[in-house]
Design an enzyme around this catalytic site. Structure first.
Site, PDB file in Angstrom:
ATOM      1  N   ASN A 137     -54.272   7.420  19.170  1.00  0.00           N
ATOM      2  CA  ASN A 137     -53.463   8.138  20.143  1.00  0.00           C
ATOM      3  C   ASN A 137     -54.198   9.399  20.601  1.00  0.00           C
ATOM      4  O   ASN A 137     -55.275   9.724  20.117  1.00  0.00           O
ATOM      5  CB  ASN A 137     -52.080   8.447  19.560  1.00  0.00           C
ATOM      6  CG  ASN A 137     -50.999   8.386  20.609  1.00  0.00           C
ATOM      7  OD1 ASN A 137     -51.182   8.861  21.726  1.00  0.00           O
ATOM      8  ND2 ASN A 137     -49.871   7.804  20.247  1.00  0.00           N
ATOM      9  N   HIS A 158     -69.062  22.272   4.565  1.00  0.00           N
ATOM     10  CA  HIS A 158     -70.110  23.280   4.448  1.00  0.00           C
ATOM     11  C   HIS A 158     -70.094  23.916   3.056  1.00  0.00           C
ATOM     12  O   HIS A 158     -69.030  24.068   2.462  1.00  0.00           O
ATOM     13  CB  HIS A 158     -69.908  24.371   5.507  1.00  0.00           C
ATOM     14  CG  HIS A 158     -69.869  23.824   6.893  1.00  0.00           C
ATOM     15  ND1 HIS A 158     -70.982  23.371   7.545  1.00  0.00           N
ATOM     16  CD2 HIS A 158     -68.837  23.627   7.743  1.00  0.00           C
ATOM     17  CE1 HIS A 158     -70.646  22.933   8.736  1.00  0.00           C
ATOM     18  NE2 HIS A 158     -69.335  23.071   8.888  1.00  0.00           N
TER      19      HIS A 158
END
Length: 191
Positions: free
Chosen positions: A83, A113
């Site tokens: 969607n 990270h």
């Protein structure tokens, strides 16, 4: 080992690498073209998805806007629908099985990270911008899954029914926020 090979192996890599930046810009251009193509032009949309994505199964529908990092690391099975306003950061593989429905605003991230700033950034002597270092882990979504969570990162969801998914997605978000350095979590439910 190239930065792309490091990226796909889940090792610390430099996303500012020239090869990766070229792939990133290519994907941004293709995604832009897809997002701006008339909704009724299904032939052109299909051509763009086949050029952008790693694999396109039969009967794939993606409602724009749709955002990716590289696109080529996203693999769809058959009978899938994504969607509107979804973001797939495919720095590693995103594999989506057959009969998967993905709700609006879902974000699937394969990248994370390091938490310490010295591990994230290389200090440059000439003070030029350096992209932060990144690591990745794949996201695998099995068949017959309805994805309603807003963020999925570094996880495997196997084939299970939707009744387990809401609680699971909330629990996973808590786990992901509590343990940011995880490389993968495997969650398996059989319906």
């Amino acid at each position: 080992m190239t930065e792309k090979e490091k990226m796909l192996a889940g090792e610390l890599y430099d996303c500012g690498d020239a090869e990766l930046l070229a792939l990133w810009h290519r994907a941004k251009d293709l995604a832009r073209d897809y997002n701006l193509t008339n909704s009724s032009d299904t032939k052109r949309k299909s051509e763009l998805l086949n050029e952008l994505l790693g694999k396109v199964g039969n009967q794939l529908w993606i409602t724009p806007p749709f955002h990716v990092d590289y696109g080529c690391n996203i693999y769809f099975g058959n009978n899938c629908e994504v969607n509107m306003n979804c973001t797939f950061l495919d720095d590693n593989k995103i594999i989506i099985g057959d009969n998967v429905l993905i709700a609006p605003n879902v974000q699937i991230y394969t990248a994370y990270h390091p938490t310490h700033y010295l591990d994230r950034f290389t200090i440059s002597e000439n003070e030029t911008f350096n992209f932060c270092k990144t690591q990745t882990a794949p996201v695998i979504i099995g068949k017959n899954v309805f994805v309603i969570s807003h963020l999925i990162s570094s996880v495997t969801f196997s084939n299970f029914s939707a009744r387990y998914f809401l609680a699971l997605s909330i629990c996973f978000l808590i786990v992901a926020l509590s343990f940011p350095n995880i490389s993968a979590i495997s969650v398996i439910f059989n319906s």
